[in-house]
Design a protein around this motif. Sequence first.
Motif, PDB file in Angstrom:
ATOM      1  N   UNK A 157       0.920  -1.140  -0.099  1.00 19.57           N
ATOM      2  CA  UNK A 157      -0.100   0.008   0.022  1.00 19.57           C
ATOM      3  C   UNK A 157       0.748   1.245   0.099  1.00 19.57           C
ATOM      4  N   UNK A 158       0.287   2.279  -0.706  1.00 21.89           N
ATOM      5  CA  UNK A 158       1.205   3.562  -0.758  1.00 21.89           C
ATOM      6  C   UNK A 158       0.183   4.761  -0.864  1.00 21.89           C
ATOM      7  N   UNK A 159       0.403   5.672   0.190  1.00 21.26           N
ATOM      8  CA  UNK A 159      -0.558   6.880   0.095  1.00 21.26           C
ATOM      9  C   UNK A 159      -0.282   7.860  -1.241  1.00 21.26           C
ATOM     10  N   UNK A 160       0.956   7.579  -1.588  1.00 23.21           N
ATOM     11  CA  UNK A 160       1.161   8.305  -2.797  1.00 23.21           C
ATOM     12  C   UNK A 160       2.226   9.704  -2.608  1.00 23.21           C
ATOM     13  N   UNK A 161       2.908   9.842  -3.579  1.00 19.02           N
ATOM     14  CA  UNK A 161       4.057  10.990  -3.552  1.00 19.02           C
ATOM     15  C   UNK A 161       3.378  12.093  -4.114  1.00 19.02           C
ATOM     16  N   UNK A 162       2.141  12.059  -4.911  1.00 23.10           N
ATOM     17  CA  UNK A 162       1.352  12.963  -5.166  1.00 23.10           C
ATOM     18  C   UNK A 162      -0.032  13.139  -4.969  1.00 23.10           C
ATOM     19  N   UNK A 163      -0.523  14.082  -4.926  1.00 23.88           N
ATOM     20  CA  UNK A 163      -2.217  14.312  -4.828  1.00 23.88           C
ATOM     21  C   UNK A 163      -2.932  13.275  -5.690  1.00 23.88           C
ATOM     22  N   UNK A 164      -3.904  12.389  -5.326  1.00 28.02           N
ATOM     23  CA  UNK A 164      -4.481  11.397  -6.109  1.00 28.02           C
ATOM     24  C   UNK A 164      -3.769  10.395  -6.717  1.00 28.02           C
ATOM     25  N   UNK A 165      -2.918   9.684  -5.942  1.00 30.50           N
ATOM     26  CA  UNK A 165      -1.821   8.727  -6.403  1.00 30.50           C
ATOM     27  C   UNK A 165      -1.501   7.637  -5.297  1.00 30.50           C
ATOM     28  N   UNK A 166      -2.685   7.532  -4.602  1.00 30.72           N
ATOM     29  CA  UNK A 166      -2.629   6.176  -3.729  1.00 30.72           C
ATOM     30  C   UNK A 166      -2.620   4.856  -4.533  1.00 30.72           C
ATOM     31  N   UNK A 167      -1.928   3.831  -3.986  1.00 27.36           N
ATOM     32  CA  UNK A 167      -1.894   2.655  -4.721  1.00 27.36           C
ATOM     33  C   UNK A 167      -2.424   1.596  -3.458  1.00 27.36           C
ATOM     34  N   UNK A 168      -2.932   0.176  -3.901  1.00 23.55           N
ATOM     35  CA  UNK A 168      -3.211  -0.830  -2.894  1.00 23.55           C
ATOM     36  C   UNK A 168      -3.045  -2.159  -3.888  1.00 23.55           C
ATOM     37  N   UNK A 169      -2.093  -3.121  -3.561  1.00 20.72           N
ATOM     38  CA  UNK A 169      -2.345  -4.263  -4.475  1.00 20.72           C
ATOM     39  C   UNK A 169      -1.994  -5.460  -3.511  1.00 20.72           C
ATOM     40  N   UNK A 170      -2.664  -6.636  -3.785  1.00 19.27           N
ATOM     41  CA  UNK A 170      -2.541  -7.788  -3.304  1.00 19.27           C
ATOM     42  C   UNK A 170      -2.193  -8.788  -4.354  1.00 19.27           C
ATOM     43  N   UNK A 171      -1.173  -9.563  -4.091  1.00 24.88           N
ATOM     44  CA  UNK A 171      -0.513 -10.437  -5.142  1.00 24.88           C
ATOM     45  C   UNK A 171      -0.388 -11.875  -4.480  1.00 24.88           C
ATOM     46  N   UNK A 172      -0.888 -13.017  -5.328  1.00 23.18           N
ATOM     47  CA  UNK A 172      -0.722 -14.297  -4.674  1.00 23.18           C
ATOM     48  C   UNK A 172       0.091 -15.220  -5.694  1.00 23.18           C
ATOM     49  N   UNK A 173       1.015 -15.887  -5.538  1.00 19.74           N
ATOM     50  CA  UNK A 173       1.805 -16.829  -6.373  1.00 19.74           C
ATOM     51  C   UNK A 173       1.900 -18.132  -5.950  1.00 19.74           C
ATOM     52  N   UNK A 174       1.504 -19.000  -6.609  1.00 19.43           N
ATOM     53  CA  UNK A 174       1.335 -20.467  -6.577  1.00 19.43           C
ATOM     54  C   UNK A 174       2.332 -21.020  -7.549  1.00 19.43           C
ATOM     55  N   UNK A 175       3.321 -21.526  -7.252  1.00 18.34           N
ATOM     56  CA  UNK A 175       4.323 -22.433  -8.443  1.00 18.34           C
ATOM     57  C   UNK A 175       4.714 -23.608  -7.804  1.00 18.34           C
ATOM     58  N   UNK A 176       5.119 -24.267  -8.909  1.00 15.36           N
ATOM     59  CA  UNK A 176       5.652 -25.507  -8.575  1.00 15.36           C
ATOM     60  C   UNK A 176       6.334 -26.450  -9.796  1.00 15.36           C
ATOM     61  N   UNK A 177       7.199 -27.449  -9.293  1.00 16.28           N
ATOM     62  CA  UNK A 177       8.145 -28.029 -10.402  1.00 16.28           C
ATOM     63  C   UNK A 177       7.998 -29.474 -10.019  1.00 16.28           C
ATOM     64  N   UNK A 178       7.752 -30.477 -10.838  1.00 15.74           N
ATOM     65  CA  UNK A 178       7.831 -32.114 -10.562  1.00 15.74           C
ATOM     66  C   UNK A 178       8.757 -32.545 -11.388  1.00 15.74           C
ATOM     67  N   UNK A 179       9.704 -33.481 -11.100  1.00 13.75           N
ATOM     68  CA  UNK A 179      10.806 -34.203 -11.688  1.00 13.75           C
ATOM     69  C   UNK A 179      10.291 -35.671 -11.393  1.00 13.75           C
ATOM     70  N   UNK A 180       9.678 -36.316 -12.070  1.00 16.13           N
ATOM     71  CA  UNK A 180       9.254 -37.840 -12.172  1.00 16.13           C
ATOM     72  C   UNK A 180      10.418 -38.594 -12.433  1.00 16.13           C
ATOM     73  N   UNK A 181      11.081 -37.914 -13.439  1.00 20.45           N
ATOM     74  CA  UNK A 181      12.350 -38.862 -13.733  1.00 20.45           C
ATOM     75  C   UNK A 181      13.317 -37.893 -14.391  1.00 20.45           C
ATOM     76  N   UNK A 182      14.493 -38.367 -14.643  1.00 13.10           N
ATOM     77  CA  UNK A 182      15.547 -37.518 -15.247  1.00 13.10           C
ATOM     78  C   UNK A 182      15.212 -37.034 -16.727  1.00 13.10           C
ATOM     79  N   UNK A 183      14.265 -37.499 -17.465  1.00 15.71           N
ATOM     80  CA  UNK A 183      13.811 -37.373 -18.609  1.00 15.71           C
ATOM     81  C   UNK A 183      12.686 -36.142 -18.817  1.00 15.71           C
ATOM     82  N   UNK A 184      11.884 -35.811 -17.773  1.00 19.12           N
ATOM     83  CA  UNK A 184      10.792 -34.981 -17.718  1.00 19.12           C
ATOM     84  C   UNK A 184      10.743 -34.169 -16.583  1.00 19.12           C
ATOM     85  N   UNK A 185      10.142 -33.154 -17.015  1.00 16.86           N
ATOM     86  CA  UNK A 185      10.006 -31.934 -15.914  1.00 16.86           C
ATOM     87  C   UNK A 185       8.511 -31.289 -16.143  1.00 16.86           C
TER      88      UNK A 185
END
Length: 757
Positions: free
Chosen positions: A272-300
Amino acid sequence: MKFFFLLFLIFNASIAFSQQTFSGKVVGAANQQPLAGASVSVLGTNNGTITNDKGAFTLTVPSADDTIVISMVGYYSRKLHAEVLYKDKVVYLQIAEKALQEVVITGYATNRPLQQTAASVGLLTTRELERFSTTSLVPALNTLPGVRMEERATASYRLSIRGSSLRAPFGVRNVKMYLNDVPLVEANGTLPLNLIDAGTIGRIEVLKGPAGSVYGAGTGGTVRLETIRPNAGESILESSYMAGSYGLRRFTATAATGSDKSAFLVRYAKQKLDGYRQQSAMDRDAVLLSGQLFPSDKQKFTFHTYFTDLYYQLPGALTREQYDADPQAARKLNVDQKTSLKLQGINIGLGHQYQFNEHWQNNTSIFGVFSFLDNPFTTDYERNANQAFGGRTQTTYSISIAAQPSRFTIGGEYQHSFVNSRHYENRVGEPGKMNFDDEVTMDQGFVFAQTEANLPGNFIFTLGGSLNFMRYDLARISDADTTSNYRNEKPIDPQFSPRVALLKVINPHLSAHGSISTGFSPPTDAEIRPSDGSFNVRLQPERGLNYEVGVRGSTLHQKLSFDLVGFWFKLNETIVSRTNPDGIVIFDNAGATRQQGIEAALAYTFIQNINRPVKLFKVWSTYAYSHFRFQNYKQNDADYSGNKLTGTPPHVWLMGLDFESQIGFYANVTTNYTSKLPLNDANTVYADSFFLLGARTGIKRQLGVKWQVELYGGIDNALDKKYSLGNDLNAFGGRYFQAAPNRNYYAGVQLRYLIKH
């Protein structure tokens, strides 16, 4: 005799008991890939071996109490007691600071070291990204010569590579972007970078100039983003909090675990940010879900789901008089109309890599993008529902021809998108009467092929190309004046974009390269259908031809590294923007531009040794010279031929210092000089030059075996310079200037709980 015979048996039994054979596997902690050629030896002896192509080894050890040393160039060595291999047969090595010939570039489908890559490439690893505050990617990307990222308002970004897309209304155009090898794009053809939380990015590759042989349309270049990933053999819980000037508050929470078979990460970030100028506030929510699977040496298998909920206000641009009087003020009309942008978006990507045998490999990914936009502007209120899906596949065949390795790649990429865009009157931040309701369908894609061969004399030759297609289907469902439907179609003729490159490895620490490449950049939906309600179906794609030569390497025992590139780029049908009296950005083709430039990067590492009190002491500098000019550009009665290209500074020079100590203290200092730049095509208005100074310092300390704490703080614009980083180009009424923050501070704490498996 019986007594001595008994001693003999005991002695030999003890030797047999103590001398044992251990087996294991050495892999890279960052990507869980086997490391072939790693050295495995017993400390203090000549007993040793190396790992095979699958990272496996077998070693006979005199005693389970002996110490085994595992090392490989480009990785930190590990020492462990032999008995540890009883519990875990896998040994993970962490990537160390690499020399140029060891830094692997994954772009261009080659996976070659930077020293053997025949192209201009900018690379930011976790080390470079963490030099700055994690609130924004702006300062980190701006350290790359030829790359310019602007912030027009809080969380409103534009990205340019060699002057490619500063004329975009918002986000990114003329540049291809990928997240974890999955195409990253909005349905309207642009990418709002504000959806990306900077702290979730662990690596960035910027391929400058047309890269049509692998990535299709785009004359500016390609940006490849990789999210942070857990190291194999580790599980972490991490939380951080940051506070700073202008009401900055930032909180993150991360949980991750990695092994030789899988890796999973979930991360939440609130800013969140109130802003460095008038009329410049910001609010952001971000969610990342990531993964890797290595069932064998041949595939990912890889996957990610990225969700962002973003809101920020739009202060609007100021005239020179307003900017000089009070740069933190907002345009009165923006305040009265409560202009803002609310964007919710989700990006889903799935990838699969399969190594059929030593010759054949396939990488395939599919993706989906869904977003919802609410944008009350000065005279217009826009609501969009966007959706897009598509995929990318490439198959590589590797073989030796006349004892020289060669690689052949073929593939394709396709995307289908749909936008429902409704425009209303803006009644003080609320939608009023509907002006029009549009549905826009877009299909785009390309097929590509590339061959790469090692030639005698240490030459590497690359030849490739792509065939690109695109089609818009524009349907007006209703408008304020009529209920009859009407449609417009905008097909883009298939375009072929070839690329040829040659690299000479002069010695292990020096190489030279040259390339000729072409590219084209079709207009985006935001340009074909600006918010004034018109259909600009006459707008043509940009087409360009690029010549490039460069040299890179290192000397003085690899302490001094350098990378120098010169390019000459001719762009036809250049798309330029202007603002009409209602503040709406509209677009035209402007004949041609000639863009010539030099980019240089230089670094000297005085100290780099993890065992010394000072582990790292390094100074570096980057410089970009841009001689960009309009050609054959006439607008009504005005002839702008020969004028400087709007929005591009001719000189950008950065310097930096990095310091790390054994006790955990670190410091990073960065300076940035940017020369004045033209704000209109007539070159009658310029933004002032500026010199910035920023720094970040902190300390990381281990608390016991499993806990780590980091305390840090930083300052940006330490000299308190007034400057406009984001500018409105060719603005109506002289409203060009979007002021950047004055001197500002931040401080934070990060707590990590780490378990090594």
